[in-house]
Design a protein around this motif. Structure first.
Motif, short mmCIF file in Angstrom:
data_model
loop_
_atom_site.label_atom_id
_atom_site.label_comp_id
_atom_site.label_asym_id
_atom_site.label_seq_id
_atom_site.Cartn_x
_atom_site.Cartn_y
_atom_site.Cartn_z
N VAL A 121 0.83 -1.21 0.00
CA VAL A 121 0.00 0.00 0.00
C VAL A 121 0.87 1.26 0.00
O VAL A 121 0.55 2.25 -0.67
CB VAL A 121 -0.97 -0.02 1.19
N ARG A 122 1.96 1.24 0.73
CA ARG A 122 2.86 2.40 0.74
C ARG A 122 3.40 2.67 -0.67
O ARG A 122 3.43 3.83 -1.13
CB ARG A 122 4.01 2.18 1.72
N VAL A 123 3.81 1.62 -1.36
CA VAL A 123 4.33 1.79 -2.71
C VAL A 123 3.22 2.23 -3.67
O VAL A 123 3.38 3.19 -4.44
CB VAL A 123 4.99 0.49 -3.20
N LEU A 124 2.11 1.55 -3.62
CA LEU A 124 1.02 1.81 -4.55
C LEU A 124 0.47 3.23 -4.40
O LEU A 124 0.29 3.94 -5.40
CB LEU A 124 -0.10 0.79 -4.33
N THR A 125 0.20 3.64 -3.18
CA THR A 125 -0.39 4.97 -3.00
C THR A 125 0.60 6.08 -3.39
O THR A 125 0.18 7.13 -3.90
CB THR A 125 -0.86 5.17 -1.55
N SER A 126 1.88 5.85 -3.18
CA SER A 126 2.87 6.84 -3.62
C SER A 126 2.87 6.96 -5.14
O SER A 126 2.90 8.07 -5.68
CB SER A 126 4.26 6.45 -3.11
N LEU A 127 2.82 5.84 -5.82
CA LEU A 127 2.80 5.87 -7.28
C LEU A 127 1.53 6.52 -7.82
O LEU A 127 1.58 7.31 -8.77
CB LEU A 127 2.92 4.45 -7.82
N LEU A 128 0.39 6.20 -7.22
CA LEU A 128 -0.86 6.78 -7.68
C LEU A 128 -0.94 8.28 -7.39
O LEU A 128 -1.56 9.04 -8.14
CB LEU A 128 -2.05 6.07 -7.03
N ARG A 129 -0.29 8.70 -6.31
CA ARG A 129 -0.36 10.11 -5.91
C ARG A 129 0.70 10.96 -6.62
O ARG A 129 0.43 12.07 -7.08
CB ARG A 129 -0.17 10.21 -4.40
N ASP A 130 1.93 10.44 -6.70
CA ASP A 130 3.06 11.23 -7.18
C ASP A 130 3.68 10.73 -8.48
O ASP A 130 4.52 11.42 -9.07
CB ASP A 130 4.16 11.26 -6.12
N GLY A 131 3.34 9.53 -8.88
CA GLY A 131 3.99 8.95 -10.06
C GLY A 131 5.42 8.56 -9.79
O GLY A 131 6.20 8.33 -10.72
N ALA A 132 5.78 8.47 -8.51
CA ALA A 132 7.15 8.15 -8.14
C ALA A 132 7.16 7.46 -6.78
O ALA A 132 6.23 7.62 -5.98
CB ALA A 132 8.00 9.42 -8.07
N VAL A 133 8.23 6.70 -6.52
CA VAL A 133 8.39 6.07 -5.22
C VAL A 133 9.86 5.72 -5.03
O VAL A 133 10.57 5.39 -5.98
CB VAL A 133 7.50 4.80 -5.08
N ASP A 134 10.30 5.83 -3.80
CA ASP A 134 11.67 5.44 -3.43
C ASP A 134 11.54 4.67 -2.12
O ASP A 134 11.55 5.25 -1.04
CB ASP A 134 12.55 6.67 -3.26
N PHE A 135 11.40 3.35 -2.23
CA PHE A 135 11.02 2.55 -1.07
C PHE A 135 11.89 1.30 -0.96
O PHE A 135 12.07 0.58 -1.94
CB PHE A 135 9.55 2.12 -1.18
N ASP A 136 12.41 1.08 0.23
CA ASP A 136 13.15 -0.14 0.53
C ASP A 136 12.55 -0.78 1.77
O ASP A 136 12.71 -0.27 2.89
CB ASP A 136 14.63 0.18 0.78
N GLY A 137 11.84 -1.87 1.57
CA GLY A 137 11.25 -2.60 2.67
C GLY A 137 11.77 -4.02 2.70
O GLY A 137 12.74 -4.37 2.02
N GLU A 138 11.12 -4.84 3.48
CA GLU A 138 11.53 -6.24 3.57
C GLU A 138 10.99 -7.07 2.42
O GLU A 138 11.62 -8.05 1.99
CB GLU A 138 11.08 -6.81 4.92
N ASP A 139 9.83 -6.70 1.92
CA ASP A 139 9.22 -7.45 0.81
C ASP A 139 9.34 -6.73 -0.52
O ASP A 139 9.31 -7.37 -1.57
CB ASP A 139 7.75 -7.72 1.11
N PHE A 140 9.43 -5.41 -0.49
CA PHE A 140 9.48 -4.63 -1.73
C PHE A 140 10.64 -3.64 -1.68
O PHE A 140 10.87 -2.98 -0.67
CB PHE A 140 8.18 -3.87 -1.95
N GLN A 141 11.35 -3.57 -2.78
CA GLN A 141 12.34 -2.53 -3.03
C GLN A 141 11.98 -1.92 -4.38
O GLN A 141 12.21 -2.55 -5.42
CB GLN A 141 13.76 -3.08 -3.03
N VAL A 142 11.38 -0.74 -4.34
CA VAL A 142 10.83 -0.16 -5.56
C VAL A 142 11.35 1.27 -5.70
O VAL A 142 11.20 2.09 -4.78
CB VAL A 142 9.29 -0.15 -5.55
N HIS A 143 11.94 1.57 -6.85
CA HIS A 143 12.51 2.90 -7.10
C HIS A 143 12.06 3.36 -8.48
O HIS A 143 12.60 2.92 -9.49
CB HIS A 143 14.03 2.85 -6.99
N VAL A 144 11.07 4.22 -8.48
CA VAL A 144 10.53 4.76 -9.72
C VAL A 144 10.72 6.27 -9.67
O VAL A 144 10.17 6.94 -8.79
CB VAL A 144 9.03 4.42 -9.88
N PRO A 145 11.52 6.84 -10.58
CA PRO A 145 11.76 8.29 -10.55
C PRO A 145 10.50 9.08 -10.90
O PRO A 145 9.59 8.57 -11.54
CB PRO A 145 12.84 8.49 -11.61
N ARG A 146 10.49 10.30 -10.42
CA ARG A 146 9.34 11.17 -10.70
C ARG A 146 9.15 11.32 -12.21
O ARG A 146 10.09 11.36 -12.97
CB ARG A 146 9.57 12.53 -10.05
#
Length: 306
Positions: free
Chosen positions: A118-143
């Motif tokens: 949810v943290r990754v998804l809502t960031s992408l839907l809101r900003d079109g970008a995410v910089d997240f390193d968790g235990e299950d997901f590591q997702v880096h999408v530039p703005r």
């Protein structure tokens, strides 16, 4: 009252017709399971383009089988296809027997997985970008990624305390299945509302989904519900919610009876804190068509009340 129905059909054409009729009849929403039409999103986009006001939501799409970056793109595609507001993305981790036995993924940490998702998804839907390193997901999408316009609300299938917190703190609310008025009142609403308040977010939505049948013989209606929805009572996630709601099983959670009894059951859900009711009608008796028509007639009347 905000009353919605289950969405679905054997073809995109049928789903378009269903949405048009539901909108014309005054229903606020249609909710589509992940298996509808194989994947309901294309048909939902078509139905959304053929309507103007009715909300179309998923109830729910599985998180484990779709990376959050892909889910954000899928959601943006539906919005583009509809060409109007009204798409709501309901997501959830599904259940251990499905995720592990069918798809072969580990279901060891569904709460952690879903919170990170949810943290990754809502960031992408809101900003079109995410910089997240968790235990299950590591997702880096530039703005610069596509942001759905209009925005896409996210509802989390939240049954346990952790995901109720996530639904209030990070998402726009929850979509429930098998949550009685008692469960909403003592478990769902207090936890989720407290999380939203602590995070400085608006009051979250609670879409309460339950089987509904208008039928004079309550025992027959509950026997039908027991047979049709038995599987839900054997899944641990729903079993816990049923127990909190003081229901022995899905048959006890179902809202059944004559028009007065079903009206009272739906009103109790709103009084308990639900903002919307998703009425999953089911047929009772030999004349299935007449049974569904009777239930729908009452629900339509309720949906059009001030």
């Amino acid at each position: 009252m905000k009353i919605g129905l289950s969405g679905g059909g054997r073809s995109p054409e049928r789903m378009i017709e269903q949405a048009q009729k539901a909108e014309a009849d005054g229903f606020s929403s249609l909710w589509y399971a992940s298996a509808v039409a194989g994947d309901p999103l294309v048909a939902m986009a078509l139905a959304g383009r053929a309507t103007s006001t009715i909300e179309l939501g998923t109830s729910v799409l599985q998180t484990y089988t779709s990376h959050p970056s892909l889910m954000a793109v899928r959601a943006a595609s539906v919005v583009a296809g509809m060409g109007r507001p009204g798409f709501t993305l309901g997501i959830g981790p599904s259940h251990e027997p499905v995720i592990e036995s069918v798809f072969g993924y580990s279901y060891a940490h569904p709460g952690r997985h879903t919170e990170e998702y949810v943290r990754v998804l809502t960031s992408l839907l809101r900003d079109g970008a995410v910089d997240f390193d968790g235990e299950d997901f590591q997702v880096h999408v530039p703005r610069g990624g596509a942001v759905p316009d209009p925005p896409v609300p996210v509802l989390v299938a939240a049954l346990a305390p952790r995901l109720l917190r996530v639904a209030g703190e990070l998402a726009d609310g929850t979509i429930l299945w098998m949550g009685t008025a008692k469960a909403v009142e003592v478990h769902v609403a207090p936890r989720m509302n407290a999380a939203a308040t602590a995070a400085g977010r608006p009051a979250p939505r609670i879409v309460a989904g339950l089987p509904v049948a208008v039928h004079d013989d309550v025992d027959e209606a509950r026997q039908t519900a027991a047979a049709q929805f038995a599987g839900y009572g054997m899944l641990p996630n729903y079993r816990r919610l049923l127990d909190i709601g003081e229901a022995d099983g899905p048959a006890d959670a179902a809202i059944v009876g004559d028009e007065a009894a079903v009206t009272a059951g739906i009103e109790r859900l709103f009084e308990a804190g639900a903002t919307d009711v998703w009425a999953a009608t089911f047929a009772v008796g030999e004349d299935r068509k007449a049974s569904i028509a009777r239930s729908r007639a009452l629900l339509q009347d309720l949906a059009n009340r001030p």
